[in-house]
Design an enzyme around this catalytic site. Structure first.
Site, mmCIF file in Angstrom:
data_model
loop_
_atom_site.group_PDB
_atom_site.id
_atom_site.type_symbol
_atom_site.label_atom_id
_atom_site.label_comp_id
_atom_site.label_asym_id
_atom_site.label_seq_id
_atom_site.Cartn_x
_atom_site.Cartn_y
_atom_site.Cartn_z
ATOM 1 C CD GLU A 50 -1.260 -1.974 1.937
ATOM 2 O OE1 GLU A 50 -2.148 -2.671 2.880
ATOM 3 O OE2 GLU A 50 -0.059 -3.041 1.848
ATOM 4 C CB CYS A 73 -1.427 -4.016 8.206
ATOM 5 S SG CYS A 73 -0.115 -2.868 8.327
ATOM 6 C CB ALA A 160 10.781 -45.039 -7.603
ATOM 7 C CB THR A 194 13.074 -37.659 -1.285
ATOM 8 O OG1 THR A 194 11.831 -38.464 -2.279
ATOM 9 C CG2 THR A 194 13.198 -36.650 -3.023
ATOM 10 C CG ASP A 198 14.847 -39.352 -5.777
ATOM 11 O OD1 ASP A 198 15.021 -40.093 -6.390
ATOM 12 O OD2 ASP A 198 14.486 -38.337 -6.428
ATOM 13 C CG LEU A 202 15.246 -29.796 -3.495
ATOM 14 C CD1 LEU A 202 15.579 -30.431 -1.468
ATOM 15 C CD2 LEU A 202 14.625 -30.617 -4.462
ATOM 16 N NE ARG A 205 19.349 -27.759 -11.047
ATOM 17 C CZ ARG A 205 18.272 -28.113 -10.921
ATOM 18 N NH1 ARG A 205 18.509 -27.972 -9.177
ATOM 19 N NH2 ARG A 205 17.926 -29.006 -11.219
ATOM 20 C CB SER A 221 13.836 -39.674 12.569
ATOM 21 O OG SER A 221 13.912 -40.890 11.498
ATOM 22 N N GLY A 296 8.617 -37.281 -2.397
ATOM 23 C CA GLY A 296 8.195 -38.616 -3.008
ATOM 24 C C GLY A 296 6.896 -39.167 -2.185
#
Length: 362
Positions: A50, A73, A160, A194, A198, A202, A205, A221, A296
């Protein structure tokens, strides 16, 4: 308002923790209107749209109409509230697309404008604005970002083939579309499966958009991500966050941190994996509003099972796998697609590939 929405979409993925808002100032008598100012929330969230539009309009804003994709706002933050700038500009009318669910605003912006004698019209192109601002809305109401899945599958439904078999499903047009979706996300999220299978980078490009690569988030994990991976090798150049559990090896955390990645330890779920809802809450607390999940089938199904999928795009390639493989759509995601929780809203042909996008039903 269509123009304001188009302006706001330009900086999706760049304005977090703030929503990417578009604003247009229109002056002149009915039938002789002209655009005198326009703006979009700047990268990093400041300045807001704004004041940028009003600065462009200058004195022409007096008596004019402001079209804005989100309620202005009304609270003091790092900058004064937009309502103050609007009142000071002499605008006669404000047209907004949707009320801001942020409890610091939540209708107060509209009320302050009306109290100052400015006519307010709300709920114009509300559905379109809600789609664009969904990440901001969910962060304010559910303490999590919007989650958009992207899954590619063969014509017979597989993501896959055999273990260690590299399978190229989509062509260059679809790949370019995926990079554009990445550029409009605050973060890209994958699971460790993944990341290891792979070894993706990420990043964005596309010519002219290489600076739009978002935060990369890996759910791991047990901290099995290695320094040899493309993600870790580029961690000093592209922000990389590894979310793990408190049971993960301390030495692995130190190693990843040494290579430039950030490691966030969280409580585990009943299965010992990263708790998805807790992870999303942690990301929202950092200001993330829009996540593109490219993790995935396993991660996609886990998100669907936790009812955390807001958008799902299935890209189907022209060729079948022709054998046994990993199905792209797991049982929980299949249920969400089949019971109406996620409904088809758009179909695009991307060269030989077809992309169907599903959205959470309102």
């Amino acid at each position: 308002m269509h123009l304001a929405l188009a302006l706001g979409r330009r900086n999706l993925g760049r304005s977090w923790p703030n929503p990417s808002v578009g604003a247009v100032v229109v002056a002149g008598e009915p039938g002789r209107e002209r655009i005198v100012g326009q703006g979009v929330t700047a990268p990093g969230g400041r300045p807001h749209a704004e004041p940028l539009a009003l600065a462009m309009a200058g004195d022409a804003a007096r008596g004019a109409t402001l079209y804005v994709t989100l309620e202005p706002c009304s609270h003091h933050g790092r900058t004064p509230p937009c309502t103050e700038a609007i009142v000071a500009s002499g605008l006669a009318r404000v047209v907004s697309a949707i009320e801001d669910p942020d409890p610091r605003v939540a209708g107060r912006g509209h009320d302050l404008l009306r109290a100052a004698g400015i006519a307010v019209t709300a709920e114009v192109l509300r559905a379109e604005a809600r789609r664009d601002h969904l990440g901001h809305i969910l962060r304010a109401t559910e303490r999590r970002p919007m989650v958009a899945l992207k899954l590619a599958r063969t014509r017979d439904g597989f993501a896959a083939g055999a273990p260690k078999q590299r399978l190229r499903i989509t062509g260059p047009i679809a790949d370019g579309a995926v990079h554009l979706w990445r550029a409009h996300a605050d973060a890209i999220m994958v699971g460790i499966g993944t990341a290891r299978a792979d070894d993706p980078s990420l990043t964005v490009r596309l010519p002219g958009l290489s600076d739009r690569s978002p935060l990369r988030v890996i759910l791991d994990s047990q901290l099995r991500l290695t320094p040899a991976s493309a993600l870790v090798r580029a961690a000093r150049d592209v922000p990389t966050l590894v979310i793990t559990t408190r049971a993960a090896p301390t030495h692995a955390k130190r190693t990843l941190t040494t290579f430039g990645a950030e490691v966030l330890c969280m409580a585990a779920d009943a299965a010992g994996r990263v708790d998805l809802r807790a992870a999303l809450t942690a990301l929202a607390e950092r200001g993330i509003t829009r996540i593109c999940s490219e993790g995935g089938p396993y991660l996609a199904n886990a998100l669907a099972a936790a009812d955390l999928v807001d958008v799902c795009t299935l890209i189907t390639g022209p060729e079948p796998l022709g054998g046994d493989g990993l199905p792209a759509v797991g049982p929980a995601l299949a249920r969400a697609l089949g019971d109406g929780r996620l409904r088809a809203v758009e179909t695009l042909d991307l060269g030989p590939d077809r992309a169907v996008t599903y959205e959470r039903s309102l």
